[in-house]
Design an enzyme around this catalytic site. Structure first.
Site, PDB file in Angstrom:
ATOM      1  N   ASP A  25       0.832  -1.206   0.000  1.00  0.00           N
ATOM      2  CA  ASP A  25       0.000   0.000   0.000  1.00  0.00           C
ATOM      3  C   ASP A  25       0.868   1.257   0.000  1.00  0.00           C
ATOM      4  OD1 ASP A  25      -2.378   1.381  -0.044  1.00  0.00           O
ATOM      5  OD2 ASP A  25      -2.690   1.296   2.118  1.00  0.00           O
TER       6      ASP A  25
ATOM      7  N   ASN B  38       1.256   3.344  -2.927  1.00  0.00           N
ATOM      8  CA  ASN B  38       1.742   3.750  -4.258  1.00  0.00           C
ATOM      9  C   ASN B  38       1.243   5.140  -4.644  1.00  0.00           C
ATOM     10  OD1 ASN B  38       2.827   1.233  -4.456  1.00  0.00           O
ATOM     11  ND2 ASN B  38       1.402   0.474  -6.005  1.00  0.00           N
TER      12      ASN B  38
ATOM     13  N   ARG C 100       0.065   7.621  -2.744  1.00  0.00           N
ATOM     14  CA  ARG C 100       0.600   8.712  -1.926  1.00  0.00           C
ATOM     15  C   ARG C 100       2.080   8.958  -2.229  1.00  0.00           C
ATOM     16  NH1 ARG C 100      -1.121   6.178   3.363  1.00  0.00           N
ATOM     17  NH2 ARG C 100      -1.600   4.490   1.921  1.00  0.00           N
ATOM     18  N   TRP C 101       2.792   7.892  -2.540  1.00  0.00           N
ATOM     19  CA  TRP C 101       4.210   8.044  -2.936  1.00  0.00           C
ATOM     20  C   TRP C 101       4.300   8.982  -4.139  1.00  0.00           C
ATOM     21  CZ3 TRP C 101       6.977   7.344  -7.371  1.00  0.00           C
ATOM     22  CH2 TRP C 101       8.379   7.282  -7.257  1.00  0.00           C
TER      23      TRP C 101
ATOM     24  N   HIS D  94       2.279   3.335  -9.128  1.00  0.00           N
ATOM     25  CA  HIS D  94       2.054   1.912  -9.423  1.00  0.00           C
ATOM     26  C   HIS D  94       3.208   1.348 -10.259  1.00  0.00           C
ATOM     27  CE1 HIS D  94      -1.767   2.219  -7.550  1.00  0.00           C
ATOM     28  NE2 HIS D  94      -2.361   2.919  -8.504  1.00  0.00           N
TER      29      HIS D  94
ATOM     30  N   ARG E 288     -12.364   2.153  -7.777  1.00  0.00           N
ATOM     31  CA  ARG E 288     -11.487   3.282  -8.147  1.00  0.00           C
ATOM     32  C   ARG E 288     -11.870   3.848  -9.516  1.00  0.00           C
ATOM     33  NH1 ARG E 288      -5.497   2.423  -5.654  1.00  0.00           N
ATOM     34  NH2 ARG E 288      -6.221   1.765  -3.602  1.00  0.00           N
TER      35      ARG E 288
ATOM     36  N   LEU F  26      10.936 -20.710  -4.427  1.00  0.00           N
ATOM     37  CA  LEU F  26      10.054 -19.713  -3.803  1.00  0.00           C
ATOM     38  C   LEU F  26       8.734 -19.707  -4.568  1.00  0.00           C
ATOM     39  CD1 LEU F  26       9.436 -17.079  -2.101  1.00  0.00           C
ATOM     40  CD2 LEU F  26      10.613 -15.795  -3.903  1.00  0.00           C
TER      41      LEU F  26
ATOM     42  N   SER G 206      -8.055  -4.809   5.311  1.00  0.00           N
ATOM     43  CA  SER G 206      -8.667  -4.519   4.006  1.00  0.00           C
ATOM     44  C   SER G 206      -9.097  -5.779   3.238  1.00  0.00           C
ATOM     45  CB  SER G 206      -7.714  -3.663   3.148  1.00  0.00           C
ATOM     46  OG  SER G 206      -7.483  -2.413   3.768  1.00  0.00           O
TER      47      SER G 206
ATOM     48  N   GLU H 200       1.831 -13.112  12.563  1.00  0.00           N
ATOM     49  CA  GLU H 200       2.358 -11.917  13.222  1.00  0.00           C
ATOM     50  C   GLU H 200       2.161 -10.719  12.286  1.00  0.00           C
ATOM     51  OE1 GLU H 200       3.378 -11.809  16.314  1.00  0.00           O
ATOM     52  OE2 GLU H 200       3.115 -13.981  16.527  1.00  0.00           O
TER      53      GLU H 200
END
Ligand code: IPE
Ligand code: IPE
Ligand code: MG
Length: 252
Positions: A25, A27, A29-30, A42, A76, A136, A197, A208
């Site tokens: 979360d 992107n 505001r950055w 984004h 959005r 992974l 969310s 955790e």
């Protein structure tokens, strides 16, 4: 095979979290801070994904789950939604071969039926191509919602085993969209908000939680290490007492 459930059996805990789940979360505001359009955030966010995937592989993390688009993000503005879709397509096209070469298995979970045919085909191809990789597992949650997940799993369970009195967790678990992975050990949310969310509601039962003000585009390997260090300070009791944990440690 069904993976162990934290509410049915006490899972093994290791110093390095086996599964890290992230709400990427901040992107927008950055970008806004830099007087850039939200979409620039984004684009930068995709670069951050690349860095964190690599950092997880190097640290021996086995599962990384990334919340890319929530079932509520359709609310959005249309141009932001369509840019996000295009970014997803470009990133898939560009990154899958590299991921495959690095032993990464890619999974995409969520209600994919709302995506266009081309994107659905690309996702299926990428999953097929990387299915045998074991270093992974990167799971992208796209058009994902925790409630959607539980409801679709219940629907499948009822269809598979109709008319049972008293369904169990074991019967539901294989139908959840994260059935390919153990439950997350560490949850990270960037961007300063402290909420879930509608992310992995079922799977976060004993995870955790770690929140940071860092915006996602700035989240790098060093920031991941800080989150892991915080995780390593936690005592994961799974319902037991501290004294019981100390006892168990002595015995082993
Ligand atoms: C997260 O960043 C990316 C998505 C939800 C797709 P945001 O776009 O939510 O950024 P902020 O929260 O508005 O800063
Ligand atoms: C959560 O971020 C979803 C993703 C990161 C994909 P949002 O920015 O959509 O969350 P809210 O709306 O602030 O809760
Ligand atoms: Mg946000």
């Amino acid at each position: 095979m069904t993976l162990p459930s934290s509410t049915l059996a006490i899972p093994e805990v290791s110093a390095v979290p086996r599964h890290v789940a992230v709400i990427m979360d901040g992107n927008g505001r950055w970008a806004t801070r830099r007087f850039l359009p939200r979409v620039a955030g984004h684009v930068k966010g995709v670069e951050a994904v690349r860095g964190v995937v690599e950092a997880c592989a190097l640290r021996g993390i086995e599962y990384l789950t990334l919340f890319a688009f929530s079932s509520e993000n359709w609310r959005r503005p249309a141009d932001e939604v369509s840019l996000l879709m295009r970014l997803f397509v470009t990133a898939l096209g560009r990154e899958v071969s590299k991921m495959h070469a690095n032993g990464i298995r890619l999974k995409v979970v969520g209600d994919l039926s709302r995506f266009d045919q081309k994107l659905q085909r690309m996702i299926a191809d990428a999953e097929r191509k990387t299915a045998g990789n074991t270093r992974l597992t990167v799971t992208i949650c796209a058009n994902y919602g925790g409630r959607w997940d539980i409801m679709q799993a219940v629907g499948k369970m009822l269809a598979a085993e109709p008319g049972v009195v008293g369904y169990t967790e074991e019967q539901l678990a294989p139908h959840l969209s994260m059935a390919h992975s153990p439950e997350p050990d560490l949850f990270i949310r960037t961007g300063g908000e402290e909420r879930i969310s509608n992310f992995l509601l079922w799977q976060l039962a004993y995870t955790e939680l770690y929140f940071t003000d860092t915006y996602w585009p700035d989240f790098d390997a060093a920031a991941l290490d800080i989150a892991i260090a915080s995780y390593q300070q936690r005592e994961r009791r799974f319902g037991r007492t501290s004294a019981q944990l100390a006892e168990q440690k002595k015995a082993s």
